[in-house]
Design a protein around this motif. Structure first.
Motif, short mmCIF file in Angstrom:
data_model
loop_
_atom_site.label_atom_id
_atom_site.label_comp_id
_atom_site.label_asym_id
_atom_site.label_seq_id
_atom_site.Cartn_x
_atom_site.Cartn_y
_atom_site.Cartn_z
N VAL A 66 0.86 -1.18 0.00
CA VAL A 66 0.00 0.00 0.00
C VAL A 66 0.90 1.23 0.00
N GLU A 67 0.73 2.07 -0.98
CA GLU A 67 1.51 3.31 -1.05
C GLU A 67 0.61 4.50 -0.77
N TYR A 68 1.02 5.35 0.16
CA TYR A 68 0.39 6.65 0.36
C TYR A 68 1.27 7.69 -0.33
N ALA A 69 0.67 8.44 -1.26
CA ALA A 69 1.46 9.37 -2.07
C ALA A 69 0.69 10.65 -2.30
N PRO A 192 6.71 9.54 -0.42
CA PRO A 192 5.80 8.40 -0.33
C PRO A 192 6.04 7.58 0.94
N THR A 193 5.01 6.94 1.43
CA THR A 193 5.11 5.97 2.51
C THR A 193 4.48 4.67 2.04
N PHE A 194 5.20 3.57 2.26
CA PHE A 194 4.73 2.25 1.83
C PHE A 194 4.46 1.37 3.04
N ALA A 204 11.26 7.20 -1.08
CA ALA A 204 11.16 6.65 -2.43
C ALA A 204 12.09 5.45 -2.59
N LEU A 205 11.54 4.27 -2.65
CA LEU A 205 12.33 3.05 -2.79
C LEU A 205 12.99 2.99 -4.16
N SER A 206 14.26 2.61 -4.18
CA SER A 206 14.93 2.32 -5.44
C SER A 206 14.58 0.89 -5.84
N PRO A 207 14.85 0.47 -7.07
CA PRO A 207 14.64 -0.93 -7.45
C PRO A 207 15.40 -1.89 -6.53
#
Length: 221
Positions: A66-69, A192-194, A204-207
């Motif tokens: 779930v991403e909150y953006a 963003p929060t995941f 922000a997550l990288s790959p």
């Protein structure tokens, strides 16, 4: 033109101006940094909210993200431009991850953009948010964001009348506020929060970050 009182209530987004963006805070203001090792109660996280979740992926996927953006957050846009394509092709499309984007607008312009995504029609929420992230610099920081958003909406098949009706939908505006409020109650204070199977990961997550988070959940190296 909508009067300033209704504009400030978040309903009259046709009146959006550069001053309004500054007043409400745009883009980068939501990013604070990475704050891991927190979790949310999964029952609360996945409970029915004010708006139905827009879900990508298989219902029985072993991992739910779930991403909150915020659509005006540059860090969110960077994630969706660089990491999200990997997430979709490698994990969502292969049945490993179920993905949900939830609204956490940091300003009135982001709220208007999310309203348009919700009004876009069946199956068009993610195409619209994808386009909004890709073109963020063209509308989020425009001197006339309403005009820029209208152009995007028209490209997505929305008439000017539908655009106006969407941005004056007080019920929808309130529902988006409720989605954001619920995010705050779950501990979201940055975008963003995941939440990855309930684990909170901010930033922000990288790959590479994504692979590291998912590997132990999927039993891969």
């Amino acid at each position: 033109m909508i009067d300033r009182r209704r504009f400030l209530e978040g309903v009259g987004t046709l009146a959006l101006t550069t001053a309004a963006i500054a007043a409400f805070g745009a883009g980068d203001l939501g990013f604070i940094g990475r704050a891991e090792a927190q979790s949310a109660d999964e029952a609360k996280l996945m409970a029915l909210g004010a708006l139905p979740d827009q879900v990508l992926g298989k219902a029985d996927a072993p991992v739910t993200i779930v991403e909150y953006a915020s659509l005006t957050c540059s860090h969110c846009a960077h994630f969706h431009e660089t990491t999200y394509p990997v997430l979709k092709s490698k994990y969502i499309d292969t049945g490993k991850v179920r993905f949900i984007l939830r609204e956490f607008p940091l300003d009135i312009v982001a709220k208007a953009a999310f309203m348009l995504a919700r009004c876009a029609g069946d199956g068009k929420y993610y195409p619209m948010t994808d386009t909004l992230f890709e073109t963020q610099k063209n509308w989020a920081y425009s001197q006339n964001p309403a005009q820029a958003l209208m152009a995007i909406a028209k490209q997505g098949g929305m008439s000017e009348q539908q655009f106006n009706a969407c941005l004056n939908d007080a019920k929808l505006a309130g529902q988006i506020d409720e989605v954001a409020k619920r995010g705050s109650e779950l501990g979201v204070d940055a975008t963003p929060t995941f939440f990855i199977n309930g684990k909170k990961v901010s930033g922000a997550l990288s790959p590479e970050d994504l692979d590291k988070e998912l590997a132990p959940l999927l039993g891969s190296n």
